[in-house]
Design a protein around this motif. Structure first.
Motif, short mmCIF file in Angstrom:
data_model
loop_
_atom_site.label_atom_id
_atom_site.label_comp_id
_atom_site.label_asym_id
_atom_site.label_seq_id
_atom_site.Cartn_x
_atom_site.Cartn_y
_atom_site.Cartn_z
N LYS A 22 0.84 -1.20 0.00
CA LYS A 22 0.00 0.00 0.00
C LYS A 22 0.88 1.26 0.00
CE LYS A 22 -1.75 1.17 3.95
NZ LYS A 22 -1.03 2.38 4.35
N ASP A 23 1.91 1.26 0.83
CA ASP A 23 2.81 2.42 0.89
C ASP A 23 3.55 2.63 -0.44
OD1 ASP A 23 2.02 2.71 3.52
OD2 ASP A 23 3.87 1.86 4.35
N ARG A 26 1.18 4.24 -2.86
CA ARG A 26 0.98 5.65 -2.56
C ARG A 26 2.21 6.47 -2.96
NH1 ARG A 26 0.50 5.59 2.79
NH2 ARG A 26 2.66 6.17 3.05
N GLU A 27 3.41 5.97 -2.62
CA GLU A 27 4.62 6.74 -2.85
C GLU A 27 5.06 6.75 -4.31
OE1 GLU A 27 9.16 6.27 -1.38
OE2 GLU A 27 7.64 6.28 0.20
N ASN A 30 1.20 7.09 -6.67
CA ASN A 30 0.23 8.10 -6.22
C ASN A 30 -1.20 7.53 -6.15
OD1 ASN A 30 -0.38 10.62 -5.24
ND2 ASN A 30 -0.81 11.47 -7.27
N LEU A 31 -1.31 6.31 -5.59
CA LEU A 31 -2.61 5.65 -5.48
C LEU A 31 -3.04 5.60 -4.03
CD1 LEU A 31 -2.10 2.54 -7.80
CD2 LEU A 31 -3.38 4.62 -8.31
N SER A 32 -4.26 6.03 -3.77
CA SER A 32 -4.85 5.89 -2.44
C SER A 32 -5.45 4.50 -2.34
CB SER A 32 -5.94 6.95 -2.25
OG SER A 32 -6.99 6.72 -3.17
N CYS A 69 -0.47 -2.32 -6.99
CA CYS A 69 0.51 -1.61 -6.16
C CYS A 69 1.88 -1.52 -6.81
CB CYS A 69 0.62 -2.29 -4.79
SG CYS A 69 -0.87 -2.14 -3.81
#
Length: 160
Positions: A22-23, A26-27, A30-32, A69
């Motif tokens: 997940k991190d 996001r990093e 750029n996905l929530s 991811c």
């Protein structure tokens, strides 16, 4: 804040692996969590939060989750928890200086973790993660050397 070196991280539990995926999404992408769930075809993103929090992720959704991811921490943890090594399929391509430098850094980290562990400065999970990363990297290079005489076609378009 410094950027993480994603290639050198090793998850210590399934929950940790899911959080790292997940991190990474996001990093790097750029996905929530909402966008990850949408890309996976899950209508309720709260289910994804629940699965990550509890570590009870449906097995048939692990690969889609990792594909969205962009990294395979959950698969890595599952393989390592079964006492196996996960090695990427070797292509037989020549290693660059950066590849050898990365190998040296991973091996150095493993030896440093072992020294720290035996001196009671590092915990077992961190040491095992460093050793696992070193073994997998060495095994990948071994496979690459074996296949070097018969390299595969470069369909991915990697430039040498």
């Amino acid at each position: 804040m410094s950027r993480r070196n994603w290639k050198r991280l090793q998850p210590t539990s399934l929950r940790h692996a899911l959080e790292l995926c997940k991190d990474h999404a996001r990093e790097r992408r750029n996905l929530s969590v909402e966008r990850i769930a949408d890309a996976m075809g899950i209508t309720d993103h709260w289910s994804l939060y629940k699965w990550i929090q509890s570590g009870r992720f449906p097995a048939n959704l692990i690969r889609p989750y990792e594909n969205v991811c962009g990294i395979d921490f959950a698969t890595r943890w599952l393989v390592a928890s079964a006492g196996r090594l996960m090695v990427g399929i070797p292509t037989g391509r020549s290693a660059s200086a950066a590849d050898i430098q990365t190998l040296q850094a991973v091996l150095n980290d493993a030896v440093g973790a072992l020294i720290g562990f035996y001196a009671s400065h590092a915990n077992a999970d961190e040491t095992l993660g460093a050793i696992q990363a070193a073994l997998e990297t060495l095994a990948a290079h071994r496979g690459n050397v074996v296949k070097h005489a018969q390299p595969e076609l470069d369909f991915a378009g990697e430039a040498e």
